[in-house]
Motif scaffolding. Sequence first.
Motif, PDB file in Angstrom:
ATOM      1  N   LEU A  19       0.855  -1.171   0.000  1.00 58.82           N
ATOM      2  CA  LEU A  19       0.000   0.000   0.000  1.00 58.82           C
ATOM      3  C   LEU A  19       0.894   1.224   0.000  1.00 58.82           C
ATOM      4  O   LEU A  19       1.934   1.239   0.678  1.00 58.82           O
ATOM      5  CB  LEU A  19      -0.906   0.007   1.230  1.00 58.82           C
ATOM      6  N   TYR A  20       0.498   2.246  -0.732  1.00 60.70           N
ATOM      7  CA  TYR A  20       1.311   3.449  -0.888  1.00 60.70           C
ATOM      8  C   TYR A  20       0.569   4.663  -0.340  1.00 60.70           C
ATOM      9  O   TYR A  20      -0.649   4.765  -0.451  1.00 60.70           O
ATOM     10  CB  TYR A  20       1.640   3.674  -2.365  1.00 60.70           C
ATOM     11  N   ALA A  21       1.324   5.613   0.226  1.00 63.36           N
ATOM     12  CA  ALA A  21       0.737   6.782   0.872  1.00 63.36           C
ATOM     13  C   ALA A  21       0.470   7.936  -0.086  1.00 63.36           C
ATOM     14  O   ALA A  21      -0.478   8.692   0.110  1.00 63.36           O
ATOM     15  CB  ALA A  21       1.640   7.257   2.010  1.00 63.36           C
ATOM     16  N   ASP A  22       1.276   8.120  -1.107  1.00 61.85           N
ATOM     17  CA  ASP A  22       1.123   9.279  -1.986  1.00 61.85           C
ATOM     18  C   ASP A  22       0.278   8.943  -3.201  1.00 61.85           C
ATOM     19  O   ASP A  22       0.370   7.865  -3.766  1.00 61.85           O
ATOM     20  CB  ASP A  22       2.482   9.792  -2.448  1.00 61.85           C
ATOM     21  N   ALA A  32       3.909   5.974  -4.721  1.00 60.54           N
ATOM     22  CA  ALA A  32       5.046   6.729  -4.188  1.00 60.54           C
ATOM     23  C   ALA A  32       4.826   6.983  -2.698  1.00 60.54           C
ATOM     24  O   ALA A  32       3.792   6.664  -2.135  1.00 60.54           O
ATOM     25  CB  ALA A  32       5.197   8.043  -4.940  1.00 60.54           C
ATOM     26  N   GLY A  33       5.822   7.559  -2.087  1.00 65.36           N
ATOM     27  CA  GLY A  33       5.745   7.879  -0.662  1.00 65.36           C
ATOM     28  C   GLY A  33       6.003   6.662   0.195  1.00 65.36           C
ATOM     29  O   GLY A  33       6.628   5.696  -0.231  1.00 65.36           O
ATOM     30  N   ASP A  34       5.504   6.718   1.415  1.00 61.09           N
ATOM     31  CA  ASP A  34       5.686   5.606   2.348  1.00 61.09           C
ATOM     32  C   ASP A  34       4.991   4.359   1.813  1.00 61.09           C
ATOM     33  O   ASP A  34       3.953   4.442   1.157  1.00 61.09           O
ATOM     34  CB  ASP A  34       5.116   5.958   3.716  1.00 61.09           C
ATOM     35  N   SER A  56      -3.395   5.350  -0.523  1.00 59.04           N
ATOM     36  CA  SER A  56      -4.042   5.908  -1.720  1.00 59.04           C
ATOM     37  C   SER A  56      -3.932   4.999  -2.927  1.00 59.04           C
ATOM     38  O   SER A  56      -4.725   5.093  -3.849  1.00 59.04           O
ATOM     39  CB  SER A  56      -3.436   7.270  -2.048  1.00 59.04           C
ATOM     40  N   SER A  57      -2.944   4.119  -2.949  1.00 59.03           N
ATOM     41  CA  SER A  57      -2.744   3.183  -4.047  1.00 59.03           C
ATOM     42  C   SER A  57      -2.319   1.852  -3.466  1.00 59.03           C
ATOM     43  O   SER A  57      -1.767   1.796  -2.371  1.00 59.03           O
ATOM     44  CB  SER A  57      -1.638   3.680  -4.992  1.00 59.03           C
ATOM     45  N   LEU A  58      -2.578   0.773  -4.218  1.00 59.88           N
ATOM     46  CA  LEU A  58      -2.134  -0.532  -3.752  1.00 59.88           C
ATOM     47  C   LEU A  58      -1.856  -1.439  -4.931  1.00 59.88           C
ATOM     48  O   LEU A  58      -2.383  -1.243  -6.021  1.00 59.88           O
ATOM     49  CB  LEU A  58      -3.142  -1.175  -2.804  1.00 59.88           C
ATOM     50  N   VAL A  59      -0.996  -2.411  -4.689  1.00 60.76           N
ATOM     51  CA  VAL A  59      -0.690  -3.458  -5.656  1.00 60.76           C
ATOM     52  C   VAL A  59      -0.766  -4.778  -4.898  1.00 60.76           C
ATOM     53  O   VAL A  59      -0.189  -4.911  -3.823  1.00 60.76           O
ATOM     54  CB  VAL A  59       0.719  -3.287  -6.273  1.00 60.76           C
ATOM     55  N   VAL A  60      -1.498  -5.739  -5.462  1.00 61.97           N
ATOM     56  CA  VAL A  60      -1.631  -7.060  -4.849  1.00 61.97           C
ATOM     57  C   VAL A  60      -0.860  -8.060  -5.703  1.00 61.97           C
ATOM     58  O   VAL A  60      -0.987  -8.064  -6.929  1.00 61.97           O
ATOM     59  CB  VAL A  60      -3.109  -7.474  -4.731  1.00 61.97           C
TER      60      VAL A  60
END
Length: 83
Positions: A19-22, A32-34, A56-60
Amino acid sequence: CPTAADLRPANGTRVCAQLYADNSPYYDQCCAGDVLVVPPDSDVPYMPRGWSARASSLVVGTRCELTVWSRKAKKGKSRRFSA
């Protein structure tokens, strides 16, 4: 964003999701981000400190499924994500 098959750190261990924070309106800047790494077979009823309402974004990854809930302690509406 990495592809589902790319979710392997340098040491070769398997990662189920990231999971991404930006966030960004530009696809190449979304992941991007944390980063919050979700190992296989994780069962976490609460988001780690500092991550509540932040992803805000995720990759499984391949052969994985990520289920999220709208409320803490696995309450509220749920949604499943897969590769």
